[in-house]
Write a protein that holds these residues in place. Structure first.
Motif, PDB file in Angstrom:
ATOM      1  N   GLU A 112       4.811  39.981 -15.011  1.00 59.18           N
ATOM      2  CA  GLU A 112       3.547  40.659 -14.725  1.00 59.18           C
ATOM      3  C   GLU A 112       3.143  41.576 -15.878  1.00 59.18           C
ATOM      4  O   GLU A 112       1.962  41.674 -16.229  1.00 59.18           O
ATOM      5  CB  GLU A 112       3.682  41.454 -13.423  1.00 59.18           C
ATOM      6  N   VAL A 113       4.136  42.238 -16.478  1.00 56.35           N
ATOM      7  CA  VAL A 113       3.839  43.106 -17.627  1.00 56.35           C
ATOM      8  C   VAL A 113       3.289  42.280 -18.790  1.00 56.35           C
ATOM      9  O   VAL A 113       2.338  42.664 -19.468  1.00 56.35           O
ATOM     10  CB  VAL A 113       5.104  43.884 -18.045  1.00 56.35           C
ATOM     11  N   SER A 114       3.924  41.118 -19.011  1.00 55.78           N
ATOM     12  CA  SER A 114       3.449  40.243 -20.096  1.00 55.78           C
ATOM     13  C   SER A 114       2.014  39.797 -19.846  1.00 55.78           C
ATOM     14  O   SER A 114       1.180  39.759 -20.752  1.00 55.78           O
ATOM     15  CB  SER A 114       4.378  39.037 -20.209  1.00 55.78           C
ATOM     16  N   TRP A 115       1.730  39.461 -18.593  1.00 51.16           N
ATOM     17  CA  TRP A 115       0.385  38.965 -18.261  1.00 51.16           C
ATOM     18  C   TRP A 115      -0.670  40.055 -18.410  1.00 51.16           C
ATOM     19  O   TRP A 115      -1.710  39.845 -19.034  1.00 51.16           O
ATOM     20  CB  TRP A 115       0.402  38.419 -16.835  1.00 51.16           C
ATOM     21  N   ARG A 161      -1.717  41.105 -22.103  1.00 52.70           N
ATOM     22  CA  ARG A 161      -2.655  40.311 -22.908  1.00 52.70           C
ATOM     23  C   ARG A 161      -3.900  39.900 -22.134  1.00 52.70           C
ATOM     24  O   ARG A 161      -4.823  39.339 -22.700  1.00 52.70           O
ATOM     25  CB  ARG A 161      -1.976  39.061 -23.448  1.00 52.70           C
ATOM     26  N   GLY A 162      -3.923  40.190 -20.800  1.00 54.87           N
ATOM     27  CA  GLY A 162      -5.060  39.709 -20.036  1.00 54.87           C
ATOM     28  C   GLY A 162      -5.538  40.647 -18.958  1.00 54.87           C
ATOM     29  O   GLY A 162      -6.045  41.719 -19.243  1.00 54.87           O
ATOM     30  N   TYR A 163      -5.368  40.250 -17.729  1.00 56.31           N
ATOM     31  CA  TYR A 163      -5.977  40.930 -16.591  1.00 56.31           C
ATOM     32  C   TYR A 163      -4.906  41.280 -15.549  1.00 56.31           C
ATOM     33  O   TYR A 163      -3.807  40.687 -15.512  1.00 56.31           O
ATOM     34  CB  TYR A 163      -7.038  40.050 -15.944  1.00 56.31           C
ATOM     35  N   LEU A 164      -5.286  42.220 -14.672  1.00 55.69           N
ATOM     36  CA  LEU A 164      -4.497  42.551 -13.494  1.00 55.69           C
ATOM     37  C   LEU A 164      -5.450  42.595 -12.302  1.00 55.69           C
ATOM     38  O   LEU A 164      -6.295  43.491 -12.219  1.00 55.69           O
ATOM     39  CB  LEU A 164      -3.790  43.904 -13.667  1.00 55.69           C
ATOM     40  N   GLU A 206       1.940  52.097 -25.415  1.00 57.19           N
ATOM     41  CA  GLU A 206       3.406  52.141 -25.355  1.00 57.19           C
ATOM     42  C   GLU A 206       3.934  53.566 -25.544  1.00 57.19           C
ATOM     43  O   GLU A 206       3.383  54.328 -26.339  1.00 57.19           O
ATOM     44  CB  GLU A 206       4.021  51.210 -26.410  1.00 57.19           C
ATOM     45  N   ARG A 207       5.005  53.850 -24.785  1.00 52.73           N
ATOM     46  CA  ARG A 207       5.778  55.070 -24.922  1.00 52.73           C
ATOM     47  C   ARG A 207       7.268  54.712 -24.888  1.00 52.73           C
ATOM     48  O   ARG A 207       7.648  53.643 -24.415  1.00 52.73           O
ATOM     49  CB  ARG A 207       5.458  56.040 -23.781  1.00 52.73           C
ATOM     50  N   GLU A 208       8.148  55.637 -25.318  1.00 52.23           N
ATOM     51  CA  GLU A 208       9.574  55.359 -25.308  1.00 52.23           C
ATOM     52  C   GLU A 208      10.128  55.280 -23.878  1.00 52.23           C
ATOM     53  O   GLU A 208      11.074  54.538 -23.609  1.00 52.23           O
ATOM     54  CB  GLU A 208      10.322  56.449 -26.080  1.00 52.23           C
ATOM     55  N   ASP A 209       9.502  56.032 -22.993  1.00 54.21           N
ATOM     56  CA  ASP A 209      10.020  56.084 -21.630  1.00 54.21           C
ATOM     57  C   ASP A 209       9.264  55.199 -20.652  1.00 54.21           C
ATOM     58  O   ASP A 209       9.483  55.251 -19.442  1.00 54.21           O
ATOM     59  CB  ASP A 209      10.011  57.521 -21.109  1.00 54.21           C
ATOM     60  N   GLY A 210       8.309  54.434 -21.168  1.00 57.52           N
ATOM     61  CA  GLY A 210       7.592  53.566 -20.256  1.00 57.52           C
ATOM     62  C   GLY A 210       6.323  52.976 -20.865  1.00 57.52           C
ATOM     63  O   GLY A 210       6.127  52.984 -22.089  1.00 57.52           O
ATOM     64  N   LEU A 211       5.442  52.465 -19.994  1.00 55.83           N
ATOM     65  CA  LEU A 211       4.226  51.771 -20.424  1.00 55.83           C
ATOM     66  C   LEU A 211       3.031  52.307 -19.638  1.00 55.83           C
ATOM     67  O   LEU A 211       3.060  52.319 -18.397  1.00 55.83           O
ATOM     68  CB  LEU A 211       4.374  50.271 -20.179  1.00 55.83           C
ATOM     69  N   LEU A 212       1.994  52.773 -20.363  1.00 59.37           N
ATOM     70  CA  LEU A 212       0.769  53.242 -19.725  1.00 59.37           C
ATOM     71  C   LEU A 212      -0.216  52.085 -19.638  1.00 59.37           C
ATOM     72  O   LEU A 212      -0.492  51.428 -20.638  1.00 59.37           O
ATOM     73  CB  LEU A 212       0.154  54.407 -20.496  1.00 59.37           C
ATOM     74  N   ILE A 213      -0.751  51.846 -18.449  1.00 61.54           N
ATOM     75  CA  ILE A 213      -1.706  50.748 -18.244  1.00 61.54           C
ATOM     76  C   ILE A 213      -3.058  51.340 -17.889  1.00 61.54           C
ATOM     77  O   ILE A 213      -3.152  52.148 -16.954  1.00 61.54           O
ATOM     78  CB  ILE A 213      -1.229  49.823 -17.111  1.00 61.54           C
ATOM     79  N   LEU A 214      -4.094  50.929 -18.663  1.00 56.15           N
ATOM     80  CA  LEU A 214      -5.476  51.315 -18.377  1.00 56.15           C
ATOM     81  C   LEU A 214      -6.193  50.107 -17.797  1.00 56.15           C
ATOM     82  O   LEU A 214      -6.136  49.007 -18.364  1.00 56.15           O
ATOM     83  CB  LEU A 214      -6.212  51.788 -19.632  1.00 56.15           C
ATOM     84  N   GLY A 215      -6.889  50.335 -16.681  1.00 49.66           N
ATOM     85  CA  GLY A 215      -7.669  49.268 -16.073  1.00 49.66           C
ATOM     86  C   GLY A 215      -9.155  49.584 -16.127  1.00 49.66           C
ATOM     87  O   GLY A 215      -9.570  50.639 -15.647  1.00 49.66           O
ATOM     88  N   TYR A 216      -9.932  48.666 -16.734  1.00 47.06           N
ATOM     89  CA  TYR A 216     -11.381  48.855 -16.871  1.00 47.06           C
ATOM     90  C   TYR A 216     -12.104  48.152 -15.724  1.00 47.06           C
ATOM     91  O   TYR A 216     -11.545  47.220 -15.100  1.00 47.06           O
ATOM     92  CB  TYR A 216     -11.859  48.295 -18.211  1.00 47.06           C
ATOM     93  N   LYS A 233     -14.201  45.657 -13.517  1.00 47.34           N
ATOM     94  CA  LYS A 233     -14.324  44.196 -13.625  1.00 47.34           C
ATOM     95  C   LYS A 233     -15.628  43.828 -14.370  1.00 47.34           C
ATOM     96  O   LYS A 233     -16.643  44.490 -14.227  1.00 47.34           O
ATOM     97  CB  LYS A 233     -14.311  43.566 -12.248  1.00 47.34           C
ATOM     98  N   ASP A 234     -15.584  42.733 -15.096  1.00 38.81           N
ATOM     99  CA  ASP A 234     -16.738  42.209 -15.860  1.00 38.81           C
ATOM    100  C   ASP A 234     -17.219  43.164 -16.952  1.00 38.81           C
ATOM    101  O   ASP A 234     -18.343  43.034 -17.453  1.00 38.81           O
ATOM    102  CB  ASP A 234     -17.915  41.899 -14.923  1.00 38.81           C
ATOM    103  N   SER A 235     -16.400  44.133 -17.342  1.00 34.85           N
ATOM    104  CA  SER A 235     -16.796  45.023 -18.456  1.00 34.85           C
ATOM    105  C   SER A 235     -16.386  44.441 -19.807  1.00 34.85           C
ATOM    106  O   SER A 235     -17.047  44.670 -20.814  1.00 34.85           O
ATOM    107  CB  SER A 235     -16.175  46.416 -18.269  1.00 34.85           C
ATOM    108  N   PHE A 236     -15.261  43.674 -19.824  1.00 38.67           N
ATOM    109  CA  PHE A 236     -14.797  43.048 -21.063  1.00 38.67           C
ATOM    110  C   PHE A 236     -14.309  41.643 -20.772  1.00 38.67           C
ATOM    111  O   PHE A 236     -13.816  41.361 -19.670  1.00 38.67           O
ATOM    112  CB  PHE A 236     -13.648  43.853 -21.710  1.00 38.67           C
ATOM    113  N   TRP A 237     -14.485  40.782 -21.769  1.00 42.64           N
ATOM    114  CA  TRP A 237     -13.910  39.432 -21.705  1.00 42.64           C
ATOM    115  C   TRP A 237     -12.828  39.364 -22.756  1.00 42.64           C
ATOM    116  O   TRP A 237     -13.070  39.592 -23.944  1.00 42.64           O
ATOM    117  CB  TRP A 237     -14.985  38.381 -21.954  1.00 42.64           C
ATOM    118  N   LYS A 238     -11.595  39.061 -22.320  1.00 39.55           N
ATOM    119  CA  LYS A 238     -10.447  39.073 -23.227  1.00 39.55           C
ATOM    120  C   LYS A 238     -10.039  37.651 -23.594  1.00 39.55           C
ATOM    121  O   LYS A 238      -9.926  36.777 -22.723  1.00 39.55           O
ATOM    122  CB  LYS A 238      -9.271  39.814 -22.594  1.00 39.55           C
TER     123      LYS A 238
END
Length: 463
Positions: free
Chosen positions: A107-110, A113-116, A125-135, A137-142
């Motif tokens: 799920e992290v890999s997906w 590079r794409g969508y959730l 990226e951080r040393e202690d984890g991963l920050l995920i930003l969600g925009y 829907k339909d704001s960007f096409w990746k």
């Protein structure tokens, strides 16, 4: 034909320039239009900044207030996944309910590079984890599978140039095909226009878009040909009239001059009567010279005077005219200076010696006619580059530069009359000019170094 090729090159150049300019404008407009949507890096930058702004505290994690407000203003949600547990340990208040709180590596890999759940996601990226930003829907096409062949990237400029060349060639051939008929009619039309100044009859077949112009060229040719025929008839009639008048005047004029000469020498007449006879004789001689000059000018102008040109030394012809002038100056009112370098005796030109002698005589006679009270005269022989110059100048009345310019521009050389009704300048100078031109030279007028009038006859030199 050269003009036609130049016209075609001009059209082709304009076409190429138009294509290039149009292409450049399109590229600029396309770039400006898609600049904001092509490979937008702002989400990645925001994810990196948010990851750095997230700080760890004693009771958990907290986001910098300024970054948190920025995320909220753009309706961006964020979650932080811890490294070891892969559980969400921090999130913003606007995280959607369907966003999971734990993640597998797949799920992290997906989402990296794409969508959730159809939300475009970006990671910081951080040393202690991963920050995920969600925009939203339909704001960007990746583009999820960005993979390009390296050789294709290297050959991309060459491919782009080849495509551009093909497009330009196609446009050029379309242009030629569209204008083929006009180009075909341009050739005869250009050739006809070039023949008009040479006096050749022209007929261009009217056809195509330029048919009306071809008809105008044909009409112009017909008008010019008619004018030339009329002019030839007029010139022939004028030449015949001048020759006839000259012939008709010669016999009675000879009688007038002969009788006037007899009366001038008759001792039975009073002094006053003999002076009147002398005046008649003088004016009769001037009329005779005028008629002779008129006839010569006409014959030279219409190339009816047979020129017997041959290689001659110039000095003898000029000296003979000077000698004739001195013989007529019985009272010595026109002291003459002969000015020629020693090497002038070897100067030769291809001339009709009697005509040159007469031309110099006309210039000397002009001095006498326009300076009856007498003046100094100088006759010089000079060399200028490849020309031999016969210069006749005087210290008489002279002329202003304006009068000289007007004299040169007046074809017949007729100027104002003197008090006795005689013309200041008649056909003498025209005769001289026609003679010079018949020898491939020219007549040049100006101010004399003696203070009066100067005339130069320029002739091509042989040695």
């Amino acid at each position: 034909m050269k003009n036609l090729l130049r016209l075609i090159r001009r059209f082709a150049g304009l076409l190429m320039l138009s294509v290039l300019l149009l292409l450049a404008v399109n590229v600029v407009v396309l770039w400006k239009f898609t600049e904001k949507s092509m490979t937008n890096g702002a989400p990645y930058t925001m994810a990196g900044e948010a990851a750095r702004a997230l700080r760890r505290e004693a009771d958990g994690y907290a986001m910098d207030t300024e970054i948190e407000k920025e995320l909220e203003s753009q309706d961006i949600w964020a979650v932080f996944v811890e490294e070891e547990s892969r559980e969400v340990v921090w999130e913003t208040e606007n995280v959607p309910a369907d966003i999971p709180h734990s993640y597998t590596l797949s799920e992290v890999s997906w989402l990296t590079r794409g969508y959730l759940n159809d939300y475009p996601t970006y990671t910081g990226e951080r040393e202690d984890g991963l920050l995920i930003l969600g925009y939203p829907k339909d704001s960007f096409w990746k583009h999820m599978y960005p993979s390009y062949d390296y050789d294709s990237i290297i050959s991309l400029p060459r491919t782009a140039l080849a495509v551009l060349a093909v497009n330009v060639a196609v446009l050029f051939f379309i242009y030629l095909a569209a204008n083929r008929k006009m180009m075909a009619s341009l050739g005869p039309l250009a050739e006809g226009i070039q023949r008009l100044p040479r006096g050749e009859p022209v007929h261009v077949q009217p056809r195509g878009l330029l048919g009306e112009l071809a008809e105008s060229v044909n009409t112009t040719s017909e008008v010019l040909e008619t004018q030339r025929r009329q002019l030839r008839r007029k010139e022939k009639a004028r030449g015949e009239w001048i020759a006839g008048v000259s012939h008709d005047i010669r016999t009675p004029l000879t009688m007038i001059i002969g009788y006037a000469d007899q009366l001038q020498e008759n001792p039975a007449l009073s002094e006053k009567e003999r002076k009147k006879a002398g005046a008649i004789l003088h004016q009769g001689q001037r009329i005779r010279d005028l008629v002779s000059d008129l006839n010569l000018v006409s014959r030279l102008e219409y190339q009816m005077q047979p020129l017997k040109k041959k290689e001659e030394y110039l000095v003898p012809a000029v000296r003979q005219a000077v000698a004739d002038f001195l013989n007529l100056d019985v009272e010595g009112r026109y002291p003459l200076e002969w000015n020629a370098p020693e090497e002038a005796s070897g100067w030769r030109a291809e001339i009709d010696a009697p005509l040159i002698q007469r031309a110099v005589g006309n210039l000397l006679q002009n001095v006498r006619n326009h300076n009856e009270e007498g003046c100094a005269v100088r006759v010089s022989l000079l060399r200028e580059s490849m020309s031999l110059v016969i210069r006749v100048e005087d210290g008489g009345k002279g002329m202003s530069p304006e009068e000289t310019e007007a004299l040169e521009k007046t074809p017949h050389y007729m100027q104002a009359e003197e008090a006795d009704g005689t013309l200041r300048h008649g056909l003498g100078l025209l005769t001289v000019r026609q003679t010079a031109r018949a020898h491939g030279g020219e007549l040049r007028l100006g101010k004399s170094s003696l203070g009066g009038f100067r005339a130069d006859i320029l002739l091509p030199a042989l040695s």
